[in-house]
Enzyme design. Sequence first.
Site, PDB file in Angstrom:
ATOM      1  N   ASP A 148       9.658  -9.338   3.488  1.00 39.38           N
ATOM      2  CA  ASP A 148       9.213  -7.961   3.306  1.00 39.38           C
ATOM      3  C   ASP A 148       8.237  -7.608   4.426  1.00 39.38           C
ATOM      4  OD1 ASP A 148       8.860  -5.537   2.134  1.00 39.38           O
ATOM      5  OD2 ASP A 148       7.555  -6.233   0.522  1.00 39.38           O
ATOM      6  N   GLU A 149       8.108  -6.349   4.740  1.00 36.12           N
ATOM      7  CA  GLU A 149       7.146  -5.880   5.754  1.00 36.12           C
ATOM      8  C   GLU A 149       7.268  -6.673   7.061  1.00 36.12           C
ATOM      9  OE1 GLU A 149       5.467  -3.295   4.871  1.00 36.12           O
ATOM     10  OE2 GLU A 149       4.698  -3.469   2.825  1.00 36.12           O
ATOM     11  N   THR A 159      11.788  -2.241  -1.693  1.00 36.04           N
ATOM     12  CA  THR A 159      11.531  -3.277  -2.699  1.00 36.04           C
ATOM     13  C   THR A 159      12.728  -3.404  -3.626  1.00 36.04           C
ATOM     14  OG1 THR A 159       9.240  -2.562  -2.606  1.00 36.04           O
ATOM     15  CG2 THR A 159       9.815  -4.118  -4.326  1.00 36.04           C
ATOM     16  N   ARG A 172       2.246   8.300   1.488  1.00 35.70           N
ATOM     17  CA  ARG A 172       1.930   7.798   0.148  1.00 35.70           C
ATOM     18  C   ARG A 172       2.059   8.904  -0.894  1.00 35.70           C
ATOM     19  NH1 ARG A 172       3.525   3.618   0.827  1.00 35.70           N
ATOM     20  NH2 ARG A 172       4.097   4.503   2.824  1.00 35.70           N
TER      21      ARG A 172
END
Length: 735
Positions: free
Chosen positions: A225-226, A40, A609
């Site tokens: 993105d992604e 990001t 995560r």
Amino acid sequence: MEKMVDTSWLKKDLNSVQRQAVEQTEGPVLVLAGAGSGKTRVLTYRIAYILANGLAEPREILAMTFTNKAAGEMRERVAKLTPSMLSGMWIGTFHSLFARLLRREAEKLGFDHNFAIYDESDQTSLLKRVLAALKLPLKEYSPKKMLYQISAAKNNLISPADMLEASEKEVDRILARVYAEYQRQLKDLNAMDFDDLLVKPIELFERFPLVKEYYQDRFTYILVDEYQDTNRAQYLALRYLAARKKNICVVGDDDQSIYRWRGADIRNILDFEKDYSDCCKFRLEQNYRSTQNILSAAHSVIKNNRQRHHKELWTTQLSGDKVSLLEIDDDLHEARMIVNRLGMELKNGDRDFKDFALLYRTNAQSRVLEEALRVEGIPYIIVGGIKFYERKEIKDVLSYLRLLINPSDVISMTRIINTPARGVGQVTLGKIEAFAQKNNLSILEAVAQVPQIPGVSAKSVQSLLTFYHTMCKYRDLLGQLSPSEIAASLVDDIGVLRDLKQEGTIESMARVDNVRELLLAISEFSNQFGSKVTLADYLQHVSLTTDIDNWDDRANAVTLMTLHAAKGLEFSVVFIAGLEEGLFPLSRSLDDSAALEEERRLFYVGATRAKHKLYLSWARNRRRYGERINSVVSRFIKEMDGTFVDWQQKRRPVSRRSPYGSSRRYEETFDMPDYENESQENVEFRIGMRVSHHTFGKGTILKIEPSGPTAKLVVQFDTAGKRRLVMPYAKLEIL
DNA sequence: AGTGCATATCTTTTT
DNA sequence: GATATGCACT
């Protein structure tokens, strides 16, 4: 000119690969960004860099994400770097940006710019109408399955005509006909479904080259993105948009591709270099999020996938705690154990509730966890599950509003024509629809003519006319009142709150609250986006907003969500529950290697995560579908390199004193009787077990359907395919 | 047209 | 076990 621009902030905030990726503004760029590697950051700095150097105006930048949350974050962070340059940029989700584009160009495709956006339940209603119109019995043609197949076709850019041509069997031909009729009706109703939002821009570009060229010229820099989660339609739309200037920068991680079931095609990222042969490639492999132990443990699992770019993340962080594995008797104990560990971490680690996430494969698992948290009085937020905008009372009110905007929306009309009850049933509605069709009227116009329709009772006519006049009144008010004023007044007029209050049950009072919350949300929307927002804007916002977008990451509470919802987020301590064969990986993926690899990626997403501590748990016995099921430990745990794991396999004792709150309660609850002596009649079979059958040979148990003495096993045999066996007769041998 | 019971399907994940 | 839908009955 360029010399004057100060870009020292680049050096300060970025590592060298990140900086290269930011500065390589021209031509196609592929950034393979591992979990927690600052993707990001690269995207936002790249936008800021382009703007700061005057390479493009804000309006020439197109940045696509998958969630509104990610888009909002990007917007915010760009604003911090280049405060004066925000307006006019197209930053948003694929769906919302394409919806914006389509509203501008809708007329070209034969739609009105106010077209409705249909969600899954709208789609299902529409498909049922289609099946009825084609006189196909619902029993034989499951709307859900057909919808899924139609969606898959759309995502792969297969038109109804293509499908018809390719179909060999009768069922396929019928599906193609249903698909064709479904699309025809959508157009009639001036509505698009989610897939259309991605597919229609392609149709637009192909049919109207000038329109295509306009957007090709306009968007000088495209950022995605992604990228690993794009499907065929998104891929092609991007190709069209980038064809001229070729400044397309895609960022993604093939290891985090988890939307195959929704049509995402991992080849898009794996083959980017082939599609754009002159592209620059950057690999971000330094992880800034997790400890080495967490990274190594996650890597030891993901490396078992065959379909992936080889890579391994590294960090300068200390090795940290090992990954903790909790092996537990059943789901209830699992929940308690998790809450207990949570309490320990809370006390030891100078952490707050918001630093914790409990992740799981299916939403159904949230229940026991929730209960255990509640018992201990720990604040928590559940993301996902039953969605606010899908509640009956909310959809009813929204349907009124939708019909106001789009009078052709028969699906919304069918929802509300008899809510509240007006004595209008199926038969009457059918007559109105037929009348509308015959006289080429919108469904709402047909209601106005109801006195002319034979066979409608005087009472129905009366209430229908009242209904019509109410709708007309608000259509006239659309331009004068704010969205929230209209909604509030309409809710008052139709008397939903009054009716619900009259019911007087606990549920109905909760619904009253929900409707009030909706009204509040509408006025908040106006506050947030200014006074010129329309009701149509709000409705689109609702259609394209998900639960995760509303997740408040500042609230001090433990977060519960699915692994899918957790993508892109990070927490100090992460628990992943339910690591059992058949649950995670899910039983449906056990016999499909591509699906299994996706489950493994999902595990990888979940594990990465965690910043400081990762807990994995599994229960030998779990309630599912209201039945108890025994299972074996997930293969993902077996694959994990033991040097990074703390195997806490012994169930008890956990700890003598619960570090969290009242320890007595905890010990009492945890010292529950073993289930091992109860109801063990069929325990010898477990999901994931290898078995042998005298005629079918060797295989793996995919599923156990417990229904008393006639329990069935679904077994995937190595050579004989998938079989359903009745347990007492199966004579399976455990290997 | 509305009510109440039986059944089926669900638990994969979401824009 | 929970919800949603379909069906029979009133």
